[in-house]
Design a protein around this motif. Structure first.
Motif, PDB file in Angstrom:
ATOM      1  N   CYS A  51       2.951  -3.014   7.370  1.00 38.28           N
ATOM      2  CA  CYS A  51       1.626  -3.634   7.424  1.00 38.28           C
ATOM      3  C   CYS A  51       1.721  -5.156   7.264  1.00 38.28           C
ATOM      4  O   CYS A  51       0.763  -5.871   7.509  1.00 38.28           O
ATOM      5  CB  CYS A  51       0.736  -3.058   6.331  1.00 38.28           C
ATOM      6  N   ASP A  52       2.871  -5.649   6.809  1.00 40.47           N
ATOM      7  CA  ASP A  52       3.112  -7.076   6.619  1.00 40.47           C
ATOM      8  C   ASP A  52       2.266  -7.731   5.525  1.00 40.47           C
ATOM      9  O   ASP A  52       2.172  -8.961   5.452  1.00 40.47           O
ATOM     10  CB  ASP A  52       2.945  -7.858   7.934  1.00 40.47           C
ATOM     11  N   GLN A  53       1.661  -6.913   4.708  1.00 40.29           N
ATOM     12  CA  GLN A  53       0.887  -7.420   3.577  1.00 40.29           C
ATOM     13  C   GLN A  53       1.780  -8.325   2.698  1.00 40.29           C
ATOM     14  O   GLN A  53       1.376  -9.417   2.289  1.00 40.29           O
ATOM     15  CB  GLN A  53       0.380  -6.206   2.767  1.00 40.29           C
ATOM     16  N   CYS A  54       2.989  -7.886   2.429  1.00 42.87           N
ATOM     17  CA  CYS A  54       3.908  -8.636   1.558  1.00 42.87           C
ATOM     18  C   CYS A  54       4.171 -10.031   2.120  1.00 42.87           C
ATOM     19  O   CYS A  54       4.230 -11.010   1.380  1.00 42.87           O
ATOM     20  CB  CYS A  54       5.217  -7.865   1.391  1.00 42.87           C
ATOM     21  N   LYS A  68      11.535  -7.731   2.962  1.00 39.74           N
ATOM     22  CA  LYS A  68      12.067  -6.689   3.848  1.00 39.74           C
ATOM     23  C   LYS A  68      13.365  -7.142   4.506  1.00 39.74           C
ATOM     24  O   LYS A  68      13.521  -7.088   5.721  1.00 39.74           O
ATOM     25  CB  LYS A  68      11.039  -6.357   4.929  1.00 39.74           C
ATOM     26  N   CYS A 111       8.141   2.088   4.014  1.00 43.17           N
ATOM     27  CA  CYS A 111       7.347   0.962   4.502  1.00 43.17           C
ATOM     28  C   CYS A 111       6.542   1.338   5.742  1.00 43.17           C
ATOM     29  O   CYS A 111       7.035   2.015   6.635  1.00 43.17           O
ATOM     30  CB  CYS A 111       8.299  -0.189   4.837  1.00 43.17           C
ATOM     31  N   PRO A 140       0.812  -1.227   0.000  1.00 46.89           N
ATOM     32  CA  PRO A 140       0.000   0.000   0.000  1.00 46.89           C
ATOM     33  C   PRO A 140       0.843   1.274   0.000  1.00 46.89           C
ATOM     34  O   PRO A 140       0.353   2.334  -0.362  1.00 46.89           O
ATOM     35  CB  PRO A 140      -0.793  -0.108   1.300  1.00 46.89           C
ATOM     36  N   SER A 141       2.097   1.167   0.379  1.00 46.41           N
ATOM     37  CA  SER A 141       2.873   2.405   0.540  1.00 46.41           C
ATOM     38  C   SER A 141       3.853   2.656  -0.597  1.00 46.41           C
ATOM     39  O   SER A 141       4.496   3.702  -0.629  1.00 46.41           O
ATOM     40  CB  SER A 141       3.651   2.322   1.857  1.00 46.41           C
ATOM     41  N   LEU A 182       7.765  -1.244  -2.089  1.00 43.07           N
ATOM     42  CA  LEU A 182       8.362  -2.313  -2.889  1.00 43.07           C
ATOM     43  C   LEU A 182       8.373  -1.933  -4.369  1.00 43.07           C
ATOM     44  O   LEU A 182       7.378  -1.452  -4.907  1.00 43.07           O
ATOM     45  CB  LEU A 182       7.564  -3.610  -2.701  1.00 43.07           C
TER      46      LEU A 182
HETATM   47  S1  SF4 Z   1       5.172  -4.328   5.145  1.00 39.80           S
HETATM   48 FE1  SF4 Z   1       5.471  -5.004   3.046  1.00 39.80          FE
HETATM   49  S2  SF4 Z   1       3.524  -4.520   2.038  1.00 39.80           S
HETATM   50 FE2  SF4 Z   1       3.526  -3.404   3.968  1.00 39.80          FE
HETATM   51  S3  SF4 Z   1       4.354  -1.388   3.434  1.00 39.80           S
HETATM   52 FE3  SF4 Z   1       6.097  -2.608   4.079  1.00 39.80          FE
HETATM   53  S4  SF4 Z   1       6.874  -3.483   2.220  1.00 39.80           S
HETATM   54 FE4  SF4 Z   1       4.847  -2.745   1.747  1.00 39.80          FE
END
Ligand code: SF4
Ligand code: SF4
Lengths: 498, 280
Positions: free
Chosen positions: B77-80, B91, B74, B56-57, B60
């Protein structure tokens, strides 16, 4: 008068709370203090606050009796002989405490309690000692119905201190507050860890930087009330505060604030404090008539005036204006805050305080922790709740910087994740680090603890629930604490852990 | 210059090891335990790019066949991590021991030491030796958190620099071990156990307890037999299995009950583990 009738007919106050409120109302009908026009103005704009100290001071705000004196001499007035065993000691203290006045109507300082008890434990088994101390501690909690009451332990490890820590965990009492005078060079690690561990069950004890504070006065110091560092055998005549955001609100520019407004307001505050001290010492008759003075438990020469500071964070943020740089987070804001602190400490260093021999004739600075009616004003020099720094080390470095100028009490409160109980030595390491940088006082409670620290005093969440529910509660600090807890969103304090 | 893949450096840890420590999590593990709580540390990113679009940010980006991560952008959010099907993370930073220490230095004077964890830190024995040398020069103590699969008898200099090893003993029976960890053999773990006990470097032993999957009873008695009289001194942590964070076949498995954990504790006490505790 309707206010008085409200007190008389209240169903939320205990009998004792009514009597105290009525006494206060009676005192406030007097106007014996000479208060100049300008000082009144600063009161009106909420820049100066007398912290509910009453309009005709008839006892010092905080009294720190020399309890050792009771052990060696007893008291003629109270017809107490020097105690010879643990029962006599505890009984003598219970009698004596009842006769120690203060702003709250209760004793705010109960002594270096472990040192008082330790010599009487010889030949008494742990089990027997615990039974006696349990009764003693419960007596204190149920009769001193105000949490602005403090007992000290340490810095040396004692058996008495250890038993008290064990009992506190079990009893979950809000009164008294305990502070461990902590010095890593004197206090053994395992003892300090025991204290950390206890604090994660009952929010007691707090940790005071003994190495720094022991140099405050030529005599020994004690911690009283909402952690005030005061000379034993004396205390504080008065504590009045400057409410910095109130003053910042009327500033026309940062320069005008720093160089005109703030010095002028401090002058007015200093004058007001001197006027209170003058009445207390010269007219109230306290020092002439109290048995505490006559029998040598306190000495008029050992009292000071405490100049309280509160809301440094909001004051700084107001002066920083729209640019969104804020206290704790931006170096520009922190530099301004430090400038403000310098102006205040320079003022205290040169303003002649009346009847304050033990502090060299100066007012002493105190980070005042706030009142129940404060809204949007953060205690002392703390960073506001929910704006805390993410990294606790950064937070503590900031604290150390702003604790520096404050000599008579300044501290931080940290809720800790429950898992912290598994490794008290980790929290102790953090205390050691913070103290080595100059932080002065730290306290902890476990995130779900019933006992929570409001500004410096303890209140039970369960009791606050009762009070919100319109029920009568034993301790008057539950009433203060509830509004403070709600107004200042204390439940949102950043919980530290991992 | 030597670098190692670092998942993260945690400034404080209230739970691990004596006192307050900063923990360095290495990326990459040679096991794949079914109960792993941070499976995203198991493998190295192979830059497939699947996680990039969901970020979202905009932290990446993909360029020249590599996925890059911008820590400044970053939002954690741990979405990746959730979308990665390879148990990896984008990360990860490749850092030198000096660079890691620069981060750790910010935590002085609040910590008494550092702990290397993972992933599996002992996959980089020379690297941690360098890191420990720097840390010790600054008065910090060093601990290794390990699954015990690297033969530590081959690294006496590393052991000399560290205070001790916190060793996971995951199963005693070989087949049970293979099933829960995906590893071939636990012979090296047992060898390490014995060696560390002999040279007084066994800081702590951990067993994650889950009946039916882990032969905890056999582990406890096996350890007691292996380390002999050291049982009284060593900290033994009986860790109650929890499914949070777990991916895969055990992700919905309930935790063992209190009675079971108490039985294990009792067994440990009887075998002389005076410092055994249950971690719930
Ligand atoms: S945790 Fe992963 S998905 Fe979330 S902002 Fe950071 S790099 Fe992007
Ligand atoms: S972290 Fe996983 S999903 Fe993202 S690029 Fe690497 S392997 Fe692919």
């Amino acid at each position: 008068m309707s206010q008085v009738l409200d007190m008389v007919t209240s169903q939320k106050l205990t009998y004792e709370q009514k009597v105290m409120s009525l006494a206060h109302a009676a005192e406030d009908t007097l106007s014996v203090l000479n208060i100049p026009e300008k000082t009144r103005y600063y009161f009106e704009i909420n820049a100066i606050d007398d912290l509910y100290e009453g309009s005709a001071p008839y006892r010092p705000r905080y009294i720190m009796p020399d309890y050792e004196h009771l052990l060696t001499n007893g008291s003629e007035f109270l017809r107490i002989e020097p105690p010879e065993d643990i029962d006599e000691l505890l009984n003598s203290l219970m009698i004596f405490y009842k006769h120690v006045p203060s702003i709250t109507g209760f004793p705010v300082y109960l002594g270096n309690i472990d040192k008082l008890i330790e010599p009487f434990l010889d030949g008494v088994s742990d089990k027997k000692a615990k039974k006696k101390l349990r009764l003693f501690l419960n007596y204190l909690d149920r009769t001193i119905t105000d949490s602005f009451c403090h007992a000290n332990i340490g810095p040396e490890a004692t058996r008495a201190g250890k038993l008290i820590l064990e009992l506190e965990k079990e009893l979950q009492n809000a009164v008294p507050n305990f502070t461990l005078k902590y010095d890593p060079a004197i206090t053994p690690d395992d003892y300090a860890e025991l204290a950390v561990h206890a604090s994660l069950y009952c929010a007691n004890p707090a940790f005071c930087n003994h190495h720094i504070h022991q140099k405050t006065y030529p005599t020994d110091y004690g911690i009283s009330s909402c952690y005030n560092i005061l000379p034993i055998g004396g205390g504080a005549h008065t504590l009045s505060r400057i409410t910095l955001p109130g003053l910042a609100n009327v500033a026309t520019s940062t320069e005008q604030f720093l160089y005109e407004l703030l010095p002028d307001c401090l002058e007015a505050l200093g004058g007001y404090m001197n006027e209170r001290i003058r009445f207390l010492v010269e007219q109230s008759g306290f020092f002439e008539s109290s048995f505490l003075v006559k029998e040598g438990f306190i000495d008029a020469n050992n009292f000071i005036g405490m100049l309280g500071i509160t809301g440094l964070a909001e004051c700084t943020n107001i002066l920083m204006g729209e640019n969104e740089k804020r206290y704790g987070h931006d170096s520009e804001a922190d530099d301004l805050a430090e400038q403000i602190m310098k102006v205040i400490s320079n003022f205290a260093a040169q303003f002649p305080a009346k009847y304050s021999n033990i502090s060299g004739g100066q007012l002493m600075l105190h980070a005042q922790v706030g009142m129940d009616y404060d809204i949007g004003i953060t205690s002392g020099v703390r960073i506001p709740v929910s704006d805390e720094l993410e990294n606790i080390y950064d937070h503590l470095r900031h604290s150390a910087r702003f604790h520096r100028e404050i000599t008579t009490g300044c501290g931080d409160i940290f809720p800790i994740e429950t898992t912290g109980r598994n490794n008290p030595s980790a929290i102790l390491d953090i205390v050691k680090g913070a103290f080595s940088l100059g932080s002065k006082y730290m306290s902890f409670y476990e995130e779900n603890s019933d006992l929570v620290r409001i500004t410096g005093y303890l209140v039970k969440r369960s009791e606050m629930e009762k009070y919100r529910d319109e029920q009568v509660v034993l301790q008057n600090t539950t009433q203060l604490g509830t509004s403070n807890y709600d107004h200042n969103h204390l439940k949102d304090r950043k919980v530290r852990g991992v | 210059m030597t670098t190692a893949p670092i998942n993260k450096v945690m400034p404080l840890s209230l739970v691990d090891g004596p006192g307050n420590r900063s923990t360095i999590f290495f990326q990459g593990c040679n096991l794949a335990c079914a109960y792993c709580h941070n499976p995203e540390t198991q493998n190295q990113c192979h830059h497939c790019g699947i996680c990039v679009s969901g970020c979202p940010s905009g932290a990446l980006t993909k360029a020249d066949g590599r996925v890059n991560w911008d820590p400044e952008v970053c939002v954690q959010c741990d979405q990746c991590i959730h979308v990665c099907s390879s148990n990896a993370s984008p990360k990860v930073r490749h850092l030198t021991p000096e660079e890691i220490f620069e981060e750790i230095q910010k935590n002085l004077p609040f910590i008494r030491g550092i702990t290397v964890s993972g992933g599996e830190s002992t996959l980089y024995p020379h690297f941690i030796k360098e890191l420990f040398t720097i840390a010790r020069a600054h008065g910090l103590t060093c601990l290794i958190d390990s699954n015990g699969t690297t033969d530590l008898t081959s690294y006496p200099a590393l052991l000399a620099l560290c205070e001790g090893v916190m060793l996971d003993v995951k199963a005693w029976d070989q087949q049970t071990y293979q099933k829960i960890t995906g590893g071939l053999t636990n012979a090296v773990v047992k060898k390490n156990l014995h060696h560390l006990a002999c040279c007084n470097k066994l800081e702590e032993i951990r067993i994650v307890c889950l009946p039916g999957e882990v032969d905890a009873e056999a582990v406890i008695s096996g350890i007691a037999e292996t380390i002999g009289e050291n049982v009284t001194d060593v900290k033994l942590k009986l860790i109650t299995f929890r499914s949070n964070g777990v991916n895969g076949r055990l992700q919905n498995t309930p935790s063992p009950d209190d009675t079971y954990m108490q039985q294990l504790l009792q067994q440990a006490y009887e075998l002389g583990f005076e410092k055994a505790v249950i971690v719930s």
